[in-house]
Design a protein around this motif. Structure first.
Motif, PDB file in Angstrom:
ATOM      1  N   GLY A  22      34.934  45.542  40.591  1.00 30.44           N
ATOM      2  CA  GLY A  22      33.925  44.639  41.235  1.00 30.44           C
ATOM      3  C   GLY A  22      34.359  43.240  41.273  1.00 30.44           C
ATOM      4  O   GLY A  22      34.006  42.599  42.117  1.00 30.44           O
ATOM      5  N   TYR A  23      34.835  42.680  40.192  1.00 27.54           N
ATOM      6  CA  TYR A  23      35.393  41.368  40.212  1.00 27.54           C
ATOM      7  C   TYR A  23      36.480  41.131  41.407  1.00 27.54           C
ATOM      8  O   TYR A  23      36.393  39.998  41.975  1.00 27.54           O
ATOM      9  N   LYS A  24      37.298  42.160  41.635  1.00 26.46           N
ATOM     10  CA  LYS A  24      38.251  41.668  42.752  1.00 26.46           C
ATOM     11  C   LYS A  24      37.459  41.880  43.962  1.00 26.46           C
ATOM     12  O   LYS A  24      37.973  41.047  44.932  1.00 26.46           O
ATOM     13  N   THR A  25      36.663  42.792  44.000  1.00 28.75           N
ATOM     14  CA  THR A  25      35.813  42.788  45.476  1.00 28.75           C
ATOM     15  C   THR A  25      35.070  41.592  45.733  1.00 28.75           C
ATOM     16  O   THR A  25      34.957  41.123  46.892  1.00 28.75           O
ATOM     17  N   TYR A  26      34.629  41.003  44.789  1.00 24.96           N
ATOM     18  CA  TYR A  26      33.629  39.701  44.991  1.00 24.96           C
ATOM     19  C   TYR A  26      34.611  38.610  45.211  1.00 24.96           C
ATOM     20  O   TYR A  26      34.136  37.759  46.092  1.00 24.96           O
ATOM     21  N   LYS A  27      35.866  38.637  44.770  1.00 27.94           N
ATOM     22  CA  LYS A  27      36.913  37.531  45.076  1.00 27.94           C
ATOM     23  C   LYS A  27      37.237  37.671  46.440  1.00 27.94           C
ATOM     24  O   LYS A  27      37.312  36.694  47.260  1.00 27.94           O
ATOM     25  N   ASP A  28      37.692  38.897  46.615  1.00 27.69           N
ATOM     26  CA  ASP A  28      38.011  39.016  48.164  1.00 27.69           C
ATOM     27  C   ASP A  28      37.064  38.745  49.209  1.00 27.69           C
ATOM     28  O   ASP A  28      37.213  38.663  50.254  1.00 27.69           O
ATOM     29  N   ALA A  29      35.706  38.976  48.857  1.00 23.86           N
ATOM     30  CA  ALA A  29      34.643  38.803  49.653  1.00 23.86           C
ATOM     31  C   ALA A  29      34.610  37.024  49.566  1.00 23.86           C
ATOM     32  O   ALA A  29      33.663  36.645  50.394  1.00 23.86           O
ATOM     33  N   GLY A  30      35.215  36.495  48.983  1.00 29.88           N
ATOM     34  CA  GLY A  30      34.861  34.788  49.003  1.00 29.88           C
ATOM     35  C   GLY A  30      33.675  34.337  48.233  1.00 29.88           C
ATOM     36  O   GLY A  30      33.279  33.303  48.081  1.00 29.88           O
ATOM     37  N   LYS A  31      33.182  35.416  47.155  1.00 26.89           N
ATOM     38  CA  LYS A  31      31.944  35.069  46.424  1.00 26.89           C
ATOM     39  C   LYS A  31      32.302  34.449  45.111  1.00 26.89           C
ATOM     40  O   LYS A  31      31.434  33.584  44.479  1.00 26.89           O
ATOM     41  N   ILE A  32      33.597  34.652  44.500  1.00 31.78           N
ATOM     42  CA  ILE A  32      34.135  33.929  43.454  1.00 31.78           C
ATOM     43  C   ILE A  32      35.453  33.331  43.605  1.00 31.78           C
ATOM     44  O   ILE A  32      36.080  33.794  44.315  1.00 31.78           O
ATOM     45  N   ASN A  33      35.939  32.517  42.684  1.00 26.05           N
ATOM     46  CA  ASN A  33      37.173  31.936  42.884  1.00 26.05           C
ATOM     47  C   ASN A  33      38.340  32.276  42.034  1.00 26.05           C
ATOM     48  O   ASN A  33      39.541  32.250  42.197  1.00 26.05           O
ATOM     49  N   ALA A  34      37.757  32.856  40.861  1.00 19.63           N
ATOM     50  CA  ALA A  34      38.730  33.221  39.754  1.00 19.63           C
ATOM     51  C   ALA A  34      38.254  34.794  39.305  1.00 19.63           C
ATOM     52  O   ALA A  34      37.418  35.129  39.299  1.00 19.63           O
ATOM     53  N   LEU A  35      39.210  35.266  38.502  1.00 21.89           N
ATOM     54  CA  LEU A  35      38.969  36.609  37.755  1.00 21.89           C
ATOM     55  C   LEU A  35      39.011  36.496  36.271  1.00 21.89           C
ATOM     56  O   LEU A  35      39.635  35.573  35.769  1.00 21.89           O
ATOM     57  N   PRO A  36      38.333  37.385  35.601  1.00 23.56           N
ATOM     58  CA  PRO A  36      38.264  37.369  34.296  1.00 23.56           C
ATOM     59  C   PRO A  36      39.425  38.080  33.596  1.00 23.56           C
ATOM     60  O   PRO A  36      40.163  38.856  34.275  1.00 23.56           O
ATOM     61  N   LYS A  37      39.744  37.816  32.199  1.00 21.92           N
ATOM     62  CA  LYS A  37      40.861  38.854  31.589  1.00 21.92           C
ATOM     63  C   LYS A  37      39.853  40.008  31.038  1.00 21.92           C
ATOM     64  O   LYS A  37      38.822  39.747  30.488  1.00 21.92           O
ATOM     65  N   MET A  38      40.324  41.364  31.239  1.00 24.57           N
ATOM     66  CA  MET A  38      39.398  42.338  30.841  1.00 24.57           C
ATOM     67  C   MET A  38      40.040  42.642  29.432  1.00 24.57           C
ATOM     68  O   MET A  38      41.183  42.983  29.359  1.00 24.57           O
ATOM     69  N   ILE A  39      39.077  42.809  28.526  1.00 23.46           N
ATOM     70  CA  ILE A  39      39.678  43.115  27.108  1.00 23.46           C
ATOM     71  C   ILE A  39      38.835  44.181  26.840  1.00 23.46           C
ATOM     72  O   ILE A  39      37.577  44.279  26.543  1.00 23.46           O
ATOM     73  N   GLY A  40      39.401  45.498  26.643  1.00 29.32           N
ATOM     74  CA  GLY A  40      38.669  46.733  26.362  1.00 29.32           C
ATOM     75  C   GLY A  40      38.787  47.182  24.767  1.00 29.32           C
ATOM     76  O   GLY A  40      40.037  47.030  24.386  1.00 29.32           O
ATOM     77  N   PHE A  41      38.095  48.158  24.294  1.00 31.50           N
ATOM     78  CA  PHE A  41      38.246  48.447  22.762  1.00 31.50           C
ATOM     79  C   PHE A  41      37.643  49.821  22.703  1.00 31.50           C
ATOM     80  O   PHE A  41      36.513  50.142  23.094  1.00 31.50           O
ATOM     81  N   GLN A  42      38.764  50.401  22.159  1.00 29.73           N
ATOM     82  CA  GLN A  42      38.653  52.057  21.887  1.00 29.73           C
ATOM     83  C   GLN A  42      38.021  52.068  20.440  1.00 29.73           C
ATOM     84  O   GLN A  42      38.344  51.181  19.518  1.00 29.73           O
ATOM     85  N   ALA A  43      37.597  53.090  20.103  1.00 27.17           N
ATOM     86  CA  ALA A  43      37.484  53.451  18.651  1.00 27.17           C
ATOM     87  C   ALA A  43      38.920  54.122  17.843  1.00 27.17           C
ATOM     88  O   ALA A  43      39.557  54.646  18.590  1.00 27.17           O
ATOM     89  N   GLU A  44      38.873  53.630  16.812  1.00 25.40           N
ATOM     90  CA  GLU A  44      40.178  53.818  16.097  1.00 25.40           C
ATOM     91  C   GLU A  44      40.675  55.418  16.030  1.00 25.40           C
ATOM     92  O   GLU A  44      41.793  55.575  16.237  1.00 25.40           O
ATOM     93  N   GLY A  45      39.765  55.900  16.000  1.00 27.08           N
ATOM     94  CA  GLY A  45      39.878  57.610  15.811  1.00 27.08           C
ATOM     95  C   GLY A  45      39.676  58.183  17.355  1.00 27.08           C
ATOM     96  O   GLY A  45      39.995  59.445  17.275  1.00 27.08           O
ATOM     97  N   ALA A  46      39.417  57.380  18.296  1.00 26.78           N
ATOM     98  CA  ALA A  46      39.753  58.011  19.663  1.00 26.78           C
ATOM     99  C   ALA A  46      40.163  56.894  20.474  1.00 26.78           C
ATOM    100  O   ALA A  46      39.812  56.186  21.285  1.00 26.78           O
TER     101      ALA A  46
END
Length: 356
Positions: A198-222
């Motif tokens: 989604g962020y890349k789509t918006y940047k390609d469409a010229g709606k935003i100028n920069a992209l975020p760092k994506m930080i994801g978190f899993q549960a330790e047991g999974a």
């Protein structure tokens, strides 16, 4: 009036026949500033939570399901099927009911929060409990959809990811650009994949100028992505991310690497502490899996990751009432800050309890 994500973003979701669009007016969920939470974690951060629990079936899954079911209807399908730890089944059942088609749901026996199971049942889907885990359920529904005229609506269906992109659009529309960081839980890994798309789509469409760092978190047991191998028997209190072999494993790694972000893991204790902190500090009630995003920010902050500050958006994937049993356990267990007090219906005794 908000018209649902397909009609609100017609440049990205096009249908020749508008009658094929199946919507419950999903999306438009609030991006809530969380200043008290930020003050506790790191005053340099400007924190927001994207409260997806306020979608029609109380989770982010509605964004992808509106598109997946709409495309199924467009293709002439009369039935959908999914494997689920809860939220997908609730969304699939609701949107199938809305479309007037059949829904089949395969779930791991005893591994689904009752709030979610109730949703799948009340919407009239056929619910099958297997004596196995989510990954085994997913294998079954894939085989069924490949050999029978039933549309698979798990996140392996590209329309699911496509619809979930819309949450990133909404965040950018509110902030006037992308945040520096976007934190979210990682289970089947479709959401981190979708937000990044989604962020890349918006940047390609010229709606935003920069992209975020994506930080994801899993549960330790999974945490198969973090550990680098499939987890045969995943276990965590966060049932929505209790998945040992994510369907979107590789795309999630791509989102991490392309954005310069990370995927880490948090313990059940860290998840429950964040879950309670969010509720007591900001008045926002999410399901346990949602709090993995908050727990992850707390963990990485302690490691100095946010030293320069910045804006961080945390996705809260589902409403707390999806899993009320956990809320009660946390509120009356060793981590409790408040629990009911029983007394006689007499003014003096009630005042005594109140400390007045």
């Amino acid at each position: 009036m908000w018209k649902g994500v397909i009609r609100e973003y017609p440049e990205f979701y096009q249908f020749k026949n508008p009658d094929h669009v199946v919507t419950l007016l999903e999306g438009n969920t609030p991006l809530i500033p969380a200043p008290r939470l930020a003050a506790k974690i790191n005053p340099k951060l400007t924190m927001y939570v994207k409260y997806e629990g306020l979608n029609p079936t109380s989770s982010f899954k509605d964004r992808g399901m509106t598109l997946a079911v709409s495309r199924a209807v467009e293709a002439g399908s009369r039935a959908v099927i999914c494997a689920s730890t809860g939220n997908t089944s609730a969304a699939a059942a609701a949107y199938a009911a809305r479309a007037g088609i059949k829904a089949f749901v395969v779930i791991p026996e005893g591994k689904i929060a009752l709030g979610k199971l109730a949703q799948a049942m009340i919407h009239g889907s056929v619910v099958i409990q297997i004596k196995g885990n989510f990954d085994e359920a997913l294998k079954l529904v894939r085989k069924i959809s490949e050999s029978h005229p039933i549309t698979l609506v798990n996140s392996l269906n590209p329309h699911r990811i496509d619809g979930q992109r819309s949450a990133a659009f909404e965040i950018c529309d509110v902030l006037g650009g992308a945040p520096e960081y976007h934190a979210l839980p990682v289970g089947n890994a479709g959401n981190i994949t979708a937000y990044w798309a989604g962020y890349k789509t918006y940047k390609d469409a010229g709606k935003i100028n920069a992209l975020p760092k994506m930080i994801g978190f899993q549960a330790e047991g999974a945490a198969p992505i973090v550990r680098g191998h499939v987890i045969e028997n995943p276990e965590t209190v966060a049932t929505a991310i209790r998945i040992g072999n994510p369907a979107s494993w590789k795309p999630a790694e791509a989102a991490r690497d392309e954005s310069g972000g990370l995927i880490d893991m948090v313990s059940d204790d860290e998840i429950l502490a964040a879950y309670q902190m969010l509720a007591s500090t900001e008045g926002i009630f999410c399901e346990p899996a949602s709090a993995a995003s908050i727990a992850g920010v707390i963990k990485k902050n302690k490691q100095g990751y946010f030293e320069k500050g910045g804006r961080v958006v945390c996705t809260l994937t589902g409403h707390g009432l999806k899993d009320p049993d956990t809320a009660i356990k946390v509120s009356t267990g060793p981590m409790a800050t408040c629990e009911p007090v029983t007394c006689e219906p007499e003014l003096e005794k009630v005042l005594n309890v109140l400390g007045i």
